[in-house]
Write a protein that holds these residues in place. Structure first.
Motif, PDB file in Angstrom:
ATOM      1  N   ILE B  39       0.873  -1.178   0.000  1.00 39.34           N
ATOM      2  CA  ILE B  39       0.000   0.000   0.000  1.00 39.34           C
ATOM      3  C   ILE B  39       0.907   1.223   0.000  1.00 39.34           C
ATOM      4  O   ILE B  39       1.983   1.201   0.611  1.00 39.34           O
ATOM      5  N   GLN B  41       1.139   5.784   0.125  1.00 38.18           N
ATOM      6  CA  GLN B  41       0.474   7.008   0.561  1.00 38.18           C
ATOM      7  C   GLN B  41       1.305   8.209   0.134  1.00 38.18           C
ATOM      8  O   GLN B  41       2.325   8.520   0.746  1.00 38.18           O
ATOM      9  N   LEU B  47      -4.564   6.578   1.382  1.00 38.93           N
ATOM     10  CA  LEU B  47      -3.952   5.284   1.129  1.00 38.93           C
ATOM     11  C   LEU B  47      -4.391   4.734  -0.227  1.00 38.93           C
ATOM     12  O   LEU B  47      -5.553   4.888  -0.624  1.00 38.93           O
ATOM     13  N   TRP B  49      -4.066   1.035  -2.398  1.00 39.79           N
ATOM     14  CA  TRP B  49      -3.624  -0.351  -2.493  1.00 39.79           C
ATOM     15  C   TRP B  49      -2.899  -0.549  -3.811  1.00 39.79           C
ATOM     16  O   TRP B  49      -3.397  -0.150  -4.867  1.00 39.79           O
ATOM     17  N   TYR B  60      -2.756 -10.240  -7.275  1.00 42.58           N
ATOM     18  CA  TYR B  60      -3.720  -9.345  -7.901  1.00 42.58           C
ATOM     19  C   TYR B  60      -3.339  -7.914  -7.566  1.00 42.58           C
ATOM     20  O   TYR B  60      -2.744  -7.650  -6.510  1.00 42.58           O
ATOM     21  N   PHE B  61      -3.628  -7.039  -8.536  1.00 43.13           N
ATOM     22  CA  PHE B  61      -3.096  -5.687  -8.490  1.00 43.13           C
ATOM     23  C   PHE B  61      -4.179  -4.637  -8.686  1.00 43.13           C
ATOM     24  O   PHE B  61      -5.229  -4.891  -9.274  1.00 43.13           O
ATOM     25  N   PRO B  63      -5.869  -2.054 -10.692  1.00 43.65           N
ATOM     26  CA  PRO B  63      -5.912  -1.927 -12.157  1.00 43.65           C
ATOM     27  C   PRO B  63      -5.161  -0.697 -12.676  1.00 43.65           C
ATOM     28  O   PRO B  63      -4.612  -0.736 -13.781  1.00 43.65           O
ATOM     29  N   TYR B  96       4.119   1.046   2.167  1.00 45.85           N
ATOM     30  CA  TYR B  96       3.929   0.126   3.275  1.00 45.85           C
ATOM     31  C   TYR B  96       3.734  -1.291   2.758  1.00 45.85           C
ATOM     32  O   TYR B  96       3.085  -1.496   1.729  1.00 45.85           O
ATOM     33  N   HIS B 100      -2.250  -9.274   4.728  1.00 44.55           N
ATOM     34  CA  HIS B 100      -3.553  -9.025   4.101  1.00 44.55           C
ATOM     35  C   HIS B 100      -4.450 -10.231   4.341  1.00 44.55           C
ATOM     36  O   HIS B 100      -4.227 -11.304   3.787  1.00 44.55           O
ATOM     37  N   SER B 102      -7.606 -11.800   3.489  1.00 45.81           N
ATOM     38  CA  SER B 102      -8.614 -11.707   2.435  1.00 45.81           C
ATOM     39  C   SER B 102      -9.665 -12.785   2.648  1.00 45.81           C
ATOM     40  O   SER B 102      -9.430 -13.958   2.341  1.00 45.81           O
ATOM     41  N   GLY B 103     -10.807 -12.392   3.186  1.00 43.65           N
ATOM     42  CA  GLY B 103     -11.879 -13.337   3.458  1.00 43.65           C
ATOM     43  C   GLY B 103     -12.959 -13.281   2.398  1.00 43.65           C
ATOM     44  O   GLY B 103     -12.871 -12.507   1.445  1.00 43.65           O
ATOM     45  N   THR B 106     -14.720  -9.856   3.516  1.00 46.42           N
ATOM     46  CA  THR B 106     -13.985  -8.727   4.074  1.00 46.42           C
ATOM     47  C   THR B 106     -12.517  -8.819   3.693  1.00 46.42           C
ATOM     48  O   THR B 106     -11.993  -9.902   3.454  1.00 46.42           O
ATOM     49  N   ASP B 107     -11.872  -7.684   3.610  1.00 44.58           N
ATOM     50  CA  ASP B 107     -10.428  -7.597   3.432  1.00 44.58           C
ATOM     51  C   ASP B 107      -9.881  -6.692   4.521  1.00 44.58           C
ATOM     52  O   ASP B 107     -10.397  -5.586   4.709  1.00 44.58           O
ATOM     53  N   SER B 108      -8.838  -7.140   5.179  1.00 42.65           N
ATOM     54  CA  SER B 108      -8.223  -6.268   6.178  1.00 42.65           C
ATOM     55  C   SER B 108      -6.716  -6.424   6.135  1.00 42.65           C
ATOM     56  O   SER B 108      -6.199  -7.513   5.850  1.00 42.65           O
ATOM     57  N   PHE B 109      -6.043  -5.344   6.389  1.00 47.60           N
ATOM     58  CA  PHE B 109      -4.592  -5.327   6.479  1.00 47.60           C
ATOM     59  C   PHE B 109      -4.248  -5.258   7.967  1.00 47.60           C
ATOM     60  O   PHE B 109      -4.378  -4.211   8.585  1.00 47.60           O
TER      61      PHE B 109
END
Lengths: 108, 122
Positions: B39, B41, B47, B49, B60-61, B63, B96, B100, B102-103, B106-109
């Motif tokens: 990520i 900034q 922020l 990603w 995966y990136f 786009p 940073y 990650h 990845s559910g 939900t996605d959380s860092f």
């Protein structure tokens, strides 16, 4: 522009309750996660999933979701809660991660 | 306790490649629990990603950066790497790395490195 929309700035009186919101179509399907960032520091995860707090995060932080809006609520805001808050989730395709533009919280 | 630390040059010339490494300690980068993400900034901004990788190599990136980004994992060194090609001043930012989660809904860092400032300038 981000697919997740946040108010740029919110203020709250010390000890009062504040809600910070995050809007986006993807939030009808995915939960938002929330991060606190203080100046010069890395973001810290405060809420993830339906309403989960990582270890060490005070229970005055909570999350909720309704329709296309995710919310972070701070119940009894403290001076140390003054920070930038970011939400993240998926984009409308569900394939990529996006962040909201951030909300600057001022505790008065 | 999982810790991440970014490293790499603080100054990169325009049109060159930005290369950063993130060293993971206190846990294995081969953990099936996590993806690993980058990520950034820009100064005074929010922020963004960049992309994420699973230890087995699936990536995966963002786009908007997809054509210029490579992310890789070195499990023997417990490191992940970021290469961003053809940089311009707009790539100046704090970068940073983060774990990650990845559910399905939900996605959380969860854990972040301290970040490293990269300036693109001649």
């Amino acid at each position: 522009s981000s697919e997740l929309t946040q108010d740029p700035a919110v203020s709250v009186a010390l000890g009062q309750t504040v809600r910070i919101t995050c809007q986006g179509d993807s939030l009808r399907t995915y939960y938002a996660s929330w991060y606190q960032q203080k100046p010069g520091e890395a973001p810290v995860l405060v809420i993830y999933g339906k309403n989960n707090r990582p270890s060490g995060i005070p229970d005055r932080f909570s999350g909720s979701s309704s329709g296309n809006t995710g919310s972070l609520t701070i119940t009894g805001a403290q001076a140390e809660d003054e920070a930038d808050y970011y939400c993240n989730s998926r984009d409308s395709s569900g394939k990529h991660v996006v962040f909201g533009g951030g909300t600057k919280l001022t505790v008065l | 306790q999982l810790q991440l630390q970014e490293s790499g040059p603080g100054l990169v010339k325009p049109s060159e490649t930005l290369s950063l490494t993130c060293t993971v300690s206190g846990g294995s980068i081969s953990s099936s629990s996590y993806y690993w993400g980058w990520i950034r900034q820009p100064p005074g901004k929010g922020l963004e990603w960049i992309g994420s990788i699973y230890y087995r190599g699936s990536t995966y990136f963002n786009p908007s950066l997809n054509s210029r980004v490579t992310i890789s994992v070195d499990t023997s060194k417990n490191q992940l790497s970021l290469n961003l090609r053809s940089v311009t001043a707009a790539d100046t930012a704090v970068y940073y790395c983060a774990s990650h989660n990845s559910g399905h809904d939900t996605d959380s860092f969860d854990v972040w490195g301290q970040g490293t400032m990269v300036t693109v300038s001649s």
